[in-house]
Design an enzyme around this catalytic site. Sequence first.
Site: not given
Length: 254
Positions: A15, A143, A172
């Site tokens: 979105n 990443s 992360y």
Amino acid sequence: MSTDHAQVAVVTGANKGIGREITRQLAQRGLVVYLGARDEQRGRAAERDLRAEGHDVRFLQLDVTDAESVSRAAKRLDSEVGTVRVLVNNAGIGGPMHPPSQTPADQVRTVYETNVFGVITVTNALLPLLRRSGSARIVNVSSVVGSLTAAAENVDPSGVHPPGAFPTMLSYATSKSALNAVTLTYANELRGTGILVNAASPGFVATDINFHHGVLTVEEGARVPVLLATLPDNGPTGTFLGENGTAEGQVLPW
């Protein structure tokens, strides 16, 4: 089916940010794209905006951390289109910027729920639909900070961070390392089936996850995921590709 034989793509976390731009670029290429989002209001707003641009984009309520939500989404796709050509596992969250020694395990676990376990849940749920296409593409948005080779050398191959300053974001970075391993295990299982499975590093893109401190636009960040999502049948599988401004991208070390 109401897709008129168009190929179907599913993009999670779509979105806003890179996910929304991946959705747009795939739709520009003629795919019917299901825009996966947790929040119905935001998802339908993104659907409305993209449809206003002339794209066949359809909101799909999808919370990758909720197995029932994923199951409902898979059943809807099975009912409406029956087959999926492209899955882009884009949904992801960041984590605290604390040193590893000051990062509680619960914070790491929360990031893994979305960045790792969510990808597994969605991929397994949609794999029967992907198999039906006979030539599917799975793209996991990773990443460069997930590269174990780069971490061991303490050098960022993308050049964002100076030598000797490879990021030490426990939650992360290690979640993306785990996602890379997940990518390879699926790629190896699915070799010879026509399903290509690859990981993409969009680059340092200005999005909510980094408080818009990135240097690349979402248009630039979506390029490598879209490239991998639209590979020809003789394209690679089990590769880790990053954005470096070239047409073919930068092959990153695992």
